[in-house]
Design a protein around this motif. Structure first.
Motif, mmCIF file in Angstrom:
data_model
loop_
_atom_site.group_PDB
_atom_site.id
_atom_site.type_symbol
_atom_site.label_atom_id
_atom_site.label_comp_id
_atom_site.label_asym_id
_atom_site.label_seq_id
_atom_site.Cartn_x
_atom_site.Cartn_y
_atom_site.Cartn_z
ATOM 1 N N LEU A 136 -1.879 -8.004 10.494
ATOM 2 C CA LEU A 136 -2.567 -8.853 9.521
ATOM 3 C C LEU A 136 -4.030 -8.447 9.377
ATOM 4 N N GLN A 137 -4.661 -8.085 10.484
ATOM 5 C CA GLN A 137 -6.048 -7.631 10.419
ATOM 6 C C GLN A 137 -6.177 -6.403 9.522
ATOM 7 N N ALA A 138 -5.286 -5.429 9.742
ATOM 8 C CA ALA A 138 -5.331 -4.204 8.942
ATOM 9 C C ALA A 138 -4.999 -4.491 7.483
ATOM 10 N N LEU A 139 -4.050 -5.401 7.258
ATOM 11 C CA LEU A 139 -3.694 -5.753 5.884
ATOM 12 C C LEU A 139 -4.874 -6.390 5.151
ATOM 13 N N LEU A 140 -5.544 -7.338 5.808
ATOM 14 C CA LEU A 140 -6.698 -7.987 5.185
ATOM 15 C C LEU A 140 -7.796 -6.974 4.883
ATOM 16 N N ALA A 141 -8.030 -6.077 5.833
ATOM 17 C CA ALA A 141 -9.084 -5.078 5.657
ATOM 18 C C ALA A 141 -8.777 -4.158 4.485
ATOM 19 N N THR A 142 -7.522 -3.736 4.372
ATOM 20 C CA THR A 142 -7.175 -2.798 3.296
ATOM 21 C C THR A 142 -6.944 -3.501 1.962
ATOM 22 N N ILE A 143 -6.664 -4.797 1.981
ATOM 23 C CA ILE A 143 -6.671 -5.552 0.723
ATOM 24 C C ILE A 143 -8.095 -5.586 0.172
ATOM 25 N N PHE A 144 -9.068 -5.671 1.074
ATOM 26 C CA PHE A 144 -10.476 -5.587 0.651
ATOM 27 C C PHE A 144 -10.776 -4.218 0.046
ATOM 28 N N THR A 145 -10.345 -3.142 0.718
ATOM 29 C CA THR A 145 -10.635 -1.803 0.184
ATOM 30 C C THR A 145 -9.910 -1.581 -1.140
ATOM 31 N N TRP A 146 -8.702 -2.115 -1.259
ATOM 32 C CA TRP A 146 -7.958 -2.052 -2.526
ATOM 33 C C TRP A 146 -8.706 -2.823 -3.603
ATOM 34 N N GLY A 147 -9.244 -3.983 -3.230
ATOM 35 C CA GLY A 147 -10.018 -4.779 -4.179
ATOM 36 C C GLY A 147 -11.252 -4.046 -4.677
ATOM 37 N N MET A 148 -11.866 -3.253 -3.808
ATOM 38 C CA MET A 148 -13.031 -2.474 -4.217
ATOM 39 C C MET A 148 -12.625 -1.378 -5.211
ATOM 40 N N LEU A 160 -0.390 11.519 -13.377
ATOM 41 C CA LEU A 160 -0.930 12.585 -12.534
ATOM 42 C C LEU A 160 -2.269 12.192 -11.926
ATOM 43 N N LEU A 161 -3.092 11.468 -12.687
ATOM 44 C CA LEU A 161 -4.373 11.006 -12.155
ATOM 45 C C LEU A 161 -4.162 10.009 -11.018
ATOM 46 N N VAL A 162 -3.231 9.084 -11.218
ATOM 47 C CA VAL A 162 -2.937 8.095 -10.175
ATOM 48 C C VAL A 162 -2.400 8.783 -8.928
ATOM 49 N N PHE A 163 -1.530 9.778 -9.107
ATOM 50 C CA PHE A 163 -1.009 10.528 -7.963
ATOM 51 C C PHE A 163 -2.145 11.161 -7.163
ATOM 52 N N ALA A 164 -3.145 11.701 -7.866
ATOM 53 C CA ALA A 164 -4.250 12.384 -7.185
ATOM 54 C C ALA A 164 -5.027 11.421 -6.294
ATOM 55 N N ILE A 165 -5.455 10.293 -6.846
ATOM 56 C CA ILE A 165 -6.258 9.343 -6.072
ATOM 57 C C ILE A 165 -5.407 8.662 -5.005
ATOM 58 N N THR A 166 -4.141 8.375 -5.336
ATOM 59 C CA THR A 166 -3.249 7.773 -4.342
ATOM 60 C C THR A 166 -3.079 8.690 -3.144
ATOM 61 N N LEU A 167 -2.904 9.971 -3.406
ATOM 62 C CA LEU A 167 -2.776 10.956 -2.338
ATOM 63 C C LEU A 167 -3.992 10.916 -1.426
ATOM 64 N N HIS A 168 -5.162 10.762 -2.009
ATOM 65 C CA HIS A 168 -6.391 10.767 -1.224
ATOM 66 C C HIS A 168 -6.667 9.426 -0.554
ATOM 67 N N ASN A 169 -5.995 8.371 -0.993
ATOM 68 C CA ASN A 169 -6.169 7.064 -0.361
ATOM 69 C C ASN A 169 -5.314 6.898 0.886
ATOM 70 N N SER A 207 -4.022 2.852 -7.836
ATOM 71 C CA SER A 207 -4.183 3.963 -6.899
ATOM 72 C C SER A 207 -4.571 3.487 -5.504
ATOM 73 N N GLY A 208 -5.147 2.279 -5.402
ATOM 74 C CA GLY A 208 -5.542 1.768 -4.094
ATOM 75 C C GLY A 208 -4.445 1.003 -3.379
ATOM 76 N N MET A 209 -3.305 0.802 -4.044
ATOM 77 C CA MET A 209 -2.231 0.002 -3.465
ATOM 78 C C MET A 209 -1.638 0.637 -2.209
ATOM 79 N N VAL A 210 -1.762 1.956 -2.095
ATOM 80 C CA VAL A 210 -1.161 2.651 -0.962
ATOM 81 C C VAL A 210 -1.903 2.369 0.339
ATOM 82 N N GLU A 211 -3.147 1.924 0.256
ATOM 83 C CA GLU A 211 -3.933 1.746 1.478
ATOM 84 C C GLU A 211 -3.361 0.677 2.413
#
Length: 271
Positions: A12-24, A124-133, A198-202
């Motif tokens: 849950l801690q990691a989920l909350l933290a990465t929901i924040f990063t996804w929100g950013m 293709l753009l989403v794949f690129a950023i998702t890969l890097h996330n 693209s941030g959903m993968v985090e």
């Protein structure tokens, strides 16, 4: 706030933290509701600062703890960090070669990975950023997993500082997907959707990271270094070159130094 977070499970801690990063990431993508483009100097400065944050996080939040905890193991102290770091870079290199994607500054015919068939620019753009996330989410998950393992080299505040740093550098990533799509004529809503998607993968990668170190604690130094290697690969392969393409190299470099310093302060002060 920290006291409350400390009562939650590591997942849950990691989920909350990465929901924040996804929100950013979503916040960066939301720029499409105000404009079709952002000043290029601002974008390059943001990318430069993102690179600095990722480099600092790779060392202070990931590599340094990996080396420190390896001193207690059976391997030489340098071995887990060196091996995991190289494997992380190799993993991203291999994914870069296999997954069809396109960087935001690329033309429509400048695709990478296995030759895509019928893939649209937006995909293709989403794949690129998702890969890097992926390595960013993995890094956050591994950091919280290390705290749960009770390691002296890790702390909840340091893991939170890592999430904050990654969240800051996610702002330009969301914009880097959404704004080019908006300039290509896509609607604001669709451009925003693809940018934040693209941030959903985090959060997914974070859960994988937590579970991996929770059930296989001996691999923790390797996992920390793996995440660091993957992040450094992203910085060198995409973030730094992207920040210097339009003649703003000096600005991007200064912003990289500032971003590095901010992340270093966050990690050292709260670690």
């Amino acid at each position: 706030m920290i006291a409350y977070i400390s009562t939650l499970s590591p997942v849950l801690q990691a989920l909350l933290a990465t929901i924040f990063t996804w929100g950013m990431t979503a916040l960066g993508a939301a720029l499409v509701f105000t404009t079709k483009s952002v000043n290029q100097k601002l974008m390059d400065g943001m990318l430069g600062s993102a690179g600095g944050i990722m480099i600092a996080a790779s060392f202070w939040s990931l590599l340094a703890p990996a080396i420190e905890m390896s001193k207690e193991g059976t391997f030489p102290a340098w071995f887990p960090a060196a091996t995991g770091f190289l494997l992380g870079g190799f993993f991203l290199w291999l994914a870069d070669k296999l997954i069809p994607h396109m960087h935001p500054s690329s033309n429509s015919n400048q695709t990478e990975g296995i030759k895509p068939k019928g893939k649209r620019r937006s995909t293709l753009l989403v794949f690129a950023i998702t890969l890097h996330n992926i390595p960013e989410g993995l890094a956050v998950g591994v950091a919280f997993g290390a705290v749960a393992a009770g390691l002296d080299t890790s702390s909840l505040t340091a893991a939170l500082a890592l999430a904050i740093g990654i969240g800051i550098q996610n702002l330009p990533e969301g914009a880097a997907v959404a704004l080019p799509l908006r300039r290509d004529g896509m609607s604001r809503r669709k451009s925003f959707f693809y940018g934040q998607f693209s941030g959903m993968v985090e959060p997914i990668a974070a859960v994988v990271g937590v579970l991996a170190v929770s059930f296989m604690s001996p691999i923790l130094p390797f996992a920390l270094a793996f995440a660091a290697g993957a992040m450094i690969f992203v910085v060198v392969e995409e973030v730094i070159p992207g920040s210097q393409e339009y003649g703003n190299g000096d600005l991007a470099t200064v912003c990289l130094m500032i971003g590095f310093t901010i992340m270093m302060i966050l990690d050292v002060a709260f670690g």
